[in-house]
Design an enzyme around this catalytic site. Sequence first.
Site, PDB file in Angstrom:
ATOM      1  N   GLY A   1       0.784  -1.242   0.000  1.00  0.00           N
ATOM      2  CA  GLY A   1       0.000   0.000   0.000  1.00  0.00           C
ATOM      3  C   GLY A   1       0.808   1.280   0.000  1.00  0.00           C
ATOM      4  O   GLY A   1       0.308   2.320   0.426  1.00  0.00           O
ATOM      5  N   SER A   2       2.053   1.235  -0.522  1.00  0.00           N
ATOM      6  CA  SER A   2       2.800   2.499  -0.546  1.00  0.00           C
ATOM      7  C   SER A   2       2.169   3.486  -1.523  1.00  0.00           C
ATOM      8  O   SER A   2       2.105   4.689  -1.244  1.00  0.00           O
ATOM      9  CB  SER A   2       4.291   2.276  -0.834  1.00  0.00           C
ATOM     10  OG  SER A   2       4.460   1.574  -2.026  1.00  0.00           O
ATOM     11  N   ASN A   3       1.647   2.992  -2.638  1.00  0.00           N
ATOM     12  CA  ASN A   3       0.955   3.907  -3.557  1.00  0.00           C
ATOM     13  C   ASN A   3      -0.334   4.442  -2.934  1.00  0.00           C
ATOM     14  O   ASN A   3      -0.666   5.617  -3.099  1.00  0.00           O
ATOM     15  CB  ASN A   3       0.658   3.205  -4.890  1.00  0.00           C
ATOM     16  CG  ASN A   3       1.871   3.193  -5.807  1.00  0.00           C
ATOM     17  OD1 ASN A   3       2.225   4.225  -6.378  1.00  0.00           O
ATOM     18  ND2 ASN A   3       2.525   2.047  -5.926  1.00  0.00           N
TER      19      ASN A   3
ATOM     20  N   ASN B   1      -4.614   1.994 -13.662  1.00  0.00           N
ATOM     21  CA  ASN B   1      -3.687   1.110 -12.953  1.00  0.00           C
ATOM     22  C   ASN B   1      -2.276   1.662 -13.099  1.00  0.00           C
ATOM     23  O   ASN B   1      -1.973   2.357 -14.071  1.00  0.00           O
ATOM     24  CB  ASN B   1      -3.746  -0.300 -13.567  1.00  0.00           C
ATOM     25  CG  ASN B   1      -2.828  -1.287 -12.850  1.00  0.00           C
ATOM     26  OD1 ASN B   1      -2.754  -1.303 -11.616  1.00  0.00           O
ATOM     27  ND2 ASN B   1      -2.106  -2.097 -13.608  1.00  0.00           N
TER      28      ASN B   1
ATOM     29  N   HIS C   1       1.708   0.247 -13.296  1.00  0.00           N
ATOM     30  CA  HIS C   1       2.449  -0.999 -13.504  1.00  0.00           C
ATOM     31  C   HIS C   1       3.950  -0.669 -13.521  1.00  0.00           C
ATOM     32  O   HIS C   1       4.362   0.288 -14.180  1.00  0.00           O
ATOM     33  CB  HIS C   1       2.015  -1.634 -14.835  1.00  0.00           C
ATOM     34  CG  HIS C   1       2.705  -2.925 -15.104  1.00  0.00           C
ATOM     35  ND1 HIS C   1       2.343  -4.105 -14.474  1.00  0.00           N
ATOM     36  CD2 HIS C   1       3.769  -3.225 -15.889  1.00  0.00           C
ATOM     37  CE1 HIS C   1       3.157  -5.076 -14.876  1.00  0.00           C
ATOM     38  NE2 HIS C   1       4.020  -4.568 -15.733  1.00  0.00           N
TER      39      HIS C   1
ATOM     40  N   ARG D   1      -5.595  -8.841  -8.784  1.00  0.00           N
ATOM     41  CA  ARG D   1      -6.618  -9.651  -9.451  1.00  0.00           C
ATOM     42  C   ARG D   1      -7.049  -8.996 -10.746  1.00  0.00           C
ATOM     43  O   ARG D   1      -7.136  -7.778 -10.821  1.00  0.00           O
ATOM     44  CB  ARG D   1      -7.876  -9.760  -8.579  1.00  0.00           C
ATOM     45  CG  ARG D   1      -7.575 -10.415  -7.318  1.00  0.00           C
ATOM     46  CD  ARG D   1      -8.778 -10.716  -6.467  1.00  0.00           C
ATOM     47  NE  ARG D   1      -8.256 -11.613  -5.473  1.00  0.00           N
ATOM     48  CZ  ARG D   1      -8.228 -12.917  -5.607  1.00  0.00           C
ATOM     49  NH1 ARG D   1      -8.763 -13.500  -6.640  1.00  0.00           N
ATOM     50  NH2 ARG D   1      -7.664 -13.668  -4.692  1.00  0.00           N
ATOM     51  N   LEU D   2      -7.351  -9.849 -11.724  1.00  0.00           N
ATOM     52  CA  LEU D   2      -7.922  -9.329 -12.977  1.00  0.00           C
ATOM     53  C   LEU D   2      -9.378  -8.958 -12.715  1.00  0.00           C
ATOM     54  O   LEU D   2     -10.065  -9.632 -11.970  1.00  0.00           O
ATOM     55  CB  LEU D   2      -7.876 -10.412 -14.058  1.00  0.00           C
ATOM     56  CG  LEU D   2      -6.648 -10.478 -14.941  1.00  0.00           C
ATOM     57  CD1 LEU D   2      -6.793 -11.622 -15.931  1.00  0.00           C
ATOM     58  CD2 LEU D   2      -6.432  -9.159 -15.683  1.00  0.00           C
TER      59      LEU D   2
END
Length: 207
Positions: free
Chosen positions: A14-16, A110, A112, A94-95
């Site tokens: 959870g750093s973002n 998202n 990445h 999860r997708l």
Amino acid sequence: MSHYRIAVFASGEGSNFQNLVNASANGALGGAKVELLVCDKPEAPVVKRARDAGIKVHLFTPKSYTSREEYEHEIVTQLESLDIQLVVLAGYMRLLTSVIVDRYAGRLINIHPSLLPAFPGTNAIGQAMEYGVKMTGATVHLVDGGMDTGPVIAQRSVEINVDDTLKSLTKAIHDIEEKLYPQVVSWFAQGQIVIEGRHITRIDPNK
Ligand code: GRF
């Protein structure tokens, strides 16, 4: 004035998530506020971060459902009840199905840890090191039904040096993510993002 309401989906550290919460508190999120954390792992550190910040948490255990669609319908109900305007995936492992992807098309993003389309999927940083590329980075993209395949919104690069380790490179990428993700969220909050198929541009009001 009412603020721009976002939900963050995360499964791990959870750093973002924390960066987005901090940016919001510091006025660096374009008026956006994190209203909800959606998490599929009750023991994940991100859950404590949300509780400490006084942010509502929607926790679920995928195993207790018969399908992904079933738990995603519950999530959509929660998102709608809070009038969420942007869904922000930050290490959500999860997708998503069309239940969320179609409902939030163009408002679902998202981050990445590679320069997509290189190295999609898990362990992107390790994949880049193993491949021997000299440059990698982070990508923020719209989410479609595929694995890291949606249109690119923004990218930042990082050089890979000979003495880099997985740990040092992961840190370097997290450092750029820390700035990049809040910046992109603020662009959405301020209505600066224009989507034309796979081509996404930002209208800079200062230009
Ligand atoms: C980040 O590197 C992000 O790019 C990827 O998952 C990682 C999440 O890290 N999608 P954290 O949970 O935000 O610390």
